[in-house]
Design an enzyme around this catalytic site. Structure first.
Site, PDB file in Angstrom:
ATOM      1  N   HIS A   1       0.857  -1.194   0.000  1.00 58.13           N
ATOM      2  CA  HIS A   1       0.000   0.000   0.000  1.00 58.13           C
ATOM      3  C   HIS A   1       0.883   1.230   0.000  1.00 58.13           C
ATOM      4  CE1 HIS A   1      -3.250   2.752   1.108  1.00 58.13           C
ATOM      5  NE2 HIS A   1      -4.072   1.787   0.747  1.00 58.13           N
TER       6      HIS A   1
ATOM      7  N   ASP B   1      -7.879  -5.519  -0.151  1.00 58.41           N
ATOM      8  CA  ASP B   1      -8.310  -6.400  -1.241  1.00 58.41           C
ATOM      9  C   ASP B   1      -8.006  -7.869  -1.033  1.00 58.41           C
ATOM     10  OD1 ASP B   1      -7.401  -3.695  -3.317  1.00 58.41           O
ATOM     11  OD2 ASP B   1      -9.435  -4.437  -2.965  1.00 58.41           O
TER      12      ASP B   1
HETATM   13  C1  SDX Z   1      -6.160  -0.105  -2.976  1.00 55.15           C
HETATM   14  O1  SDX Z   1      -4.450   4.351  -1.980  1.00 55.15           O
HETATM   15  C2  SDX Z   1      -5.438   3.772  -1.440  1.00 55.15           C
HETATM   16  O2  SDX Z   1      -5.934   4.168  -0.388  1.00 55.15           O
HETATM   17  C3  SDX Z   1      -5.982   2.586  -2.205  1.00 55.15           C
HETATM   18  C4  SDX Z   1      -7.002   1.734  -1.481  1.00 55.15           C
HETATM   19  C5  SDX Z   1      -8.307   2.465  -1.287  1.00 55.15           C
HETATM   20  O3  SDX Z   1      -9.063   2.086  -0.371  1.00 55.15           O
HETATM   21  O4  SDX Z   1      -8.624   3.337  -2.126  1.00 55.15           O
HETATM   22  O5  SDX Z   1      -6.503   1.326  -0.233  1.00 55.15           O
HETATM   23  C6  SDX Z   1      -7.354   0.483  -2.313  1.00 55.15           C
HETATM   24  O6  SDX Z   1      -5.877   0.220  -4.099  1.00 55.15           O
HETATM   25  C7  SDX Z   1      -5.289  -1.048  -2.197  1.00 55.15           C
HETATM   26  C8  SDX Z   1      -4.036  -1.518  -3.000  1.00 55.15           C
HETATM   27  C9  SDX Z   1      -4.492  -2.603  -3.976  1.00 55.15           C
HETATM   28  N1  SDX Z   1      -3.376  -2.943  -4.906  1.00 55.15           N
HETATM   29  C10 SDX Z   1      -2.736  -4.099  -4.807  1.00 55.15           C
HETATM   30  O7  SDX Z   1      -2.919  -4.938  -3.936  1.00 55.15           O
HETATM   31  C11 SDX Z   1      -1.739  -4.322  -5.940  1.00 55.15           C
HETATM   32  C12 SDX Z   1      -0.421  -4.857  -5.384  1.00 55.15           C
HETATM   33  N2  SDX Z   1       0.221  -3.794  -4.642  1.00 55.15           N
HETATM   34  C13 SDX Z   1       1.162  -2.976  -5.299  1.00 55.15           C
HETATM   35  O8  SDX Z   1       1.246  -2.923  -6.634  1.00 55.15           O
HETATM   36  C14 SDX Z   1       1.667  -1.793  -4.494  1.00 55.15           C
HETATM   37  O9  SDX Z   1       1.828  -2.196  -3.205  1.00 55.15           O
HETATM   38  C15 SDX Z   1       0.855  -0.512  -4.576  1.00 55.15           C
HETATM   39  C16 SDX Z   1       0.658  -0.086  -5.977  1.00 55.15           C
HETATM   40  C17 SDX Z   1      -0.453  -0.709  -3.911  1.00 55.15           C
HETATM   41  C18 SDX Z   1       1.620   0.592  -3.843  1.00 55.15           C
HETATM   42  O10 SDX Z   1       2.881   0.603  -4.369  1.00 55.15           O
HETATM   43  P1  SDX Z   1       3.826   1.921  -4.332  1.00 55.15           P
HETATM   44  O11 SDX Z   1       3.628   2.655  -3.052  1.00 55.15           O
HETATM   45  O12 SDX Z   1       3.694   2.686  -5.592  1.00 55.15           O
HETATM   46  O13 SDX Z   1       5.242   1.235  -4.255  1.00 55.15           O
HETATM   47  P2  SDX Z   1       5.942   0.514  -5.481  1.00 55.15           P
HETATM   48  O14 SDX Z   1       4.923  -0.008  -6.465  1.00 55.15           O
HETATM   49  O15 SDX Z   1       6.990   1.435  -5.993  1.00 55.15           O
HETATM   50  O16 SDX Z   1       6.593  -0.753  -4.746  1.00 55.15           O
HETATM   51  C19 SDX Z   1       7.776  -0.568  -3.946  1.00 55.15           C
HETATM   52  C20 SDX Z   1       8.504  -1.903  -3.991  1.00 55.15           C
HETATM   53  C21 SDX Z   1       8.718  -2.405  -5.419  1.00 55.15           C
HETATM   54  O17 SDX Z   1       9.904  -3.203  -5.416  1.00 55.15           O
HETATM   55  P3  SDX Z   1      11.232  -2.585  -6.150  1.00 55.15           P
HETATM   56  O18 SDX Z   1      10.823  -2.298  -7.595  1.00 55.15           O
HETATM   57  O19 SDX Z   1      11.578  -1.329  -5.377  1.00 55.15           O
HETATM   58  O20 SDX Z   1      12.234  -3.681  -6.032  1.00 55.15           O
HETATM   59  O21 SDX Z   1       7.697  -2.903  -3.332  1.00 55.15           O
HETATM   60  C22 SDX Z   1       7.386  -3.931  -4.265  1.00 55.15           C
HETATM   61  C23 SDX Z   1       7.547  -3.327  -5.639  1.00 55.15           C
HETATM   62  O22 SDX Z   1       7.832  -4.346  -6.595  1.00 55.15           O
HETATM   63  N3  SDX Z   1       5.987  -4.314  -4.053  1.00 55.15           N
HETATM   64  C24 SDX Z   1       5.515  -5.557  -4.129  1.00 55.15           C
HETATM   65  C25 SDX Z   1       4.154  -5.460  -3.868  1.00 55.15           C
HETATM   66  N4  SDX Z   1       3.827  -4.187  -3.649  1.00 55.15           N
HETATM   67  C26 SDX Z   1       4.971  -3.471  -3.769  1.00 55.15           C
HETATM   68  N5  SDX Z   1       6.137  -6.739  -4.401  1.00 55.15           N
HETATM   69  C27 SDX Z   1       5.347  -7.839  -4.404  1.00 55.15           C
HETATM   70  N6  SDX Z   1       4.019  -7.820  -4.172  1.00 55.15           N
HETATM   71  C28 SDX Z   1       3.398  -6.663  -3.899  1.00 55.15           C
HETATM   72  N7  SDX Z   1       2.094  -6.650  -3.666  1.00 55.15           N
END
Ligand code: SDX
Length: 383
Positions: free
Chosen positions: A263, A320
């Site tokens: 998140h 989720d």
């Molecule tokens: C919702 O914002 C809100 O409030 C949203 C929400 C709401 O109620 O409106 O809460 C609802 O959207 C919840 C989130 C649902 N999405 C997911 O579950 C999708 C999986 N999660 C990610 O893609 C990620 O965690 C985000 C997009 C939610 C947030 O990511 P950020 O803050 O943009 O961070 P990032 O994508 O740059 O990740 C940082 C690192 C990366 O690794 P590196 O490239 O630095 O090596 O963390 C890793 C990412 O690859 N990472 C994950 C991961 N989430 C982040 N690795 C594996 N699995 C994951 N789920």
């Protein structure tokens, strides 16, 4: 002195774009408040109708205020014939989020207040959208299951009526309770991507239907609202709980993201995920073999992900992750998860839009230009 390169906050990470008194998300402590009330107390004691009132008006309603609000919602549940026909001809083949986005955008054609930007008209449109989005999602699900339009039942609550219009039968308590809980838990979450895109559209003084249409398109993405569907599909792909660890280890090794984890704000357990998980565990004794198997996969996935990425990377379960098995227990098909998320979040989108319009400012950020300048134009036959 040469211009100093500005600091670029990609994805507006850690950037505050406005002030708001609607929702507090404490990402460090893992706490969430709707207008100051802890989400756990809201989930335990409130109803979706009361939550919508709280988000829009900023206070818990007195009995007469809630009764009047519910009456207004009930009066707006029915859908225009043109919308029903659009759903009937598209629901079976198109992505339900695309049908929802198109239907909501088309609603403005049937609303003679669509262009009225007064606060009173925007509140009436908010009530229309809260009611009709739930009816639209139910009708999409109904036509995908081969059924026809079911007219709303004013004797039923908001989420009971959703299930009635979806299934053509009044819901049993064990079906209604999880849907009501998800409606409440997904209603609002400060400046998430879909709320922000709603604000961007509304900040140009465009209309509420246009702003909400932006929000729906944004929520669809798998990094945002679409994660609930992807997380459940992953659980079905894993199939048997004994495959969970291998699947996740291989996915992470391939730099894949595990949907339902991580998140932008929560760097600890999402408090909504705790509530949903707690409800799922309470079901175990009398749930289907399918729900018990999905729950076991989810629990093993949660344990492994927290061990591997929890403390070290701040990647924990979010709203989720456990949603899928809960929806399956209520008989909701996976392709309706994100449309249901939208039908819940409409309250948050509109509450923020009404608040922002009370002190509006066009949203227009800058970008750091990295291209060339001063190039000489070359006629095409000399290139
Ligand atoms: C919702 O914002 C809100 O409030 C949203 C929400 C709401 O109620 O409106 O809460 C609802 O959207 C919840 C989130 C649902 N999405 C997911 O579950 C999708 C999986 N999660 C990610 O893609 C990620 O965690 C985000 C997009 C939610 C947030 O990511 P950020 O803050 O943009 O961070 P990032 O994508 O740059 O990740 C940082 C690192 C990366 O690794 P590196 O490239 O630095 O090596 O963390 C890793 C990412 O690859 N990472 C994950 C991961 N989430 C982040 N690795 C594996 N699995 C994951 N789920």
């Amino acid at each position: 002195m040469a211009d100093e390169a500005p600091i670029v906050h990609k994805g507006l990470d850690s950037v505050y774009v406005t002030e708001s008194s609607i929702c507090k998300v404490d990402g460090t402590e893992g706490k969430l408040y709707y207008r100051g009330y802890p989400i756990e107390e809201i989930a335990e004691n409130s109803s979706y109708e009361e939550v919508a009132y709280l988000l829009i008006y900023g206070k818990l309603p007195k009995r007469n205020e809630l009764d009047s609000f519910i009456a207004q919602l009930k009066a707006e549940r029915d859908l225009p014939q043109g919308i029903i026909e659009m759903i009937a001809s598209n629901a079976a083949k198109a992505d339900p989020m695309d049908v929802l986005r198109t239907a909501v955008s088309s609603l403005s054609l049937y609303d003679n207040e669509a262009a009225d930007s007064s606060k009173e008209a925007n509140i009436r449109k908010t009530i229309r959208l809260i009611s009709k989005m739930s009816s639209i999602v139910a009708t999409i699900g109904r036509y995908r299951n081969g059924g026809g339009y079911v007219s709303p039942d004013a004797k039923l609550s908001h989420s009971e009526n959703f299930l009635y219009m979806l299934n053509g039968a009044k819901p049993a308590p064990e079906q209604h309770k999880p849907v009501e809980m998800m409606f409440i838990l997904q209603a609002e979450h400060s400046s998430n991507a879909s709320t922000f895109s709603t604000l961007v559209t509304g900040s140009t003084l465009s209309d509420l239907y246009s702003a909400v249409t932006s929000g729906i398109g944004t929520l669809k993405g798998p990094l945002h609202g679409g994660a609930d569907e992807e997380a459940l599909r992953m659980m079905y792909t894993i199939g048997d709980p004994s495959n969970t660890e291998n699947y996740i280890n291989e996915a992470l090794a391939g730099k894949k993201r595990i949907m339902g984890f991580g998140h932008r704000v929560y760097k600890t357990y999402d408090p909504r995920a705790r509530v949903i998980k707690g409800y799922l565990l309470s079901l175990q004794s009398n749930s289907s073999e399918e729900v018990r198997r999905l729950t076991e996969i989810a629990l093993r996935g949660e344990k492994l992900m927290i061990e591997k990425l929890g403390q070290s990377h701040g990647i924990w379960p979010n709203v989720d992750f456990f949603a899928g098995p809960v929806y399956v227990s209520a008989g909701i098909k996976v392709e309706l998860f994100t449309p249901l998320f939208a039908a819940s979040r409409i309250s948050g989108w509109c509450a923020h839009m009404l608040e922002y319009w009370s002190d509006n400012k066009l949203i227009r950020p800058l970008e750091q230009y990295t291209g060339q300048i001063g190039l000489k134009y070359v006629p095409i036959d000399k290139r």
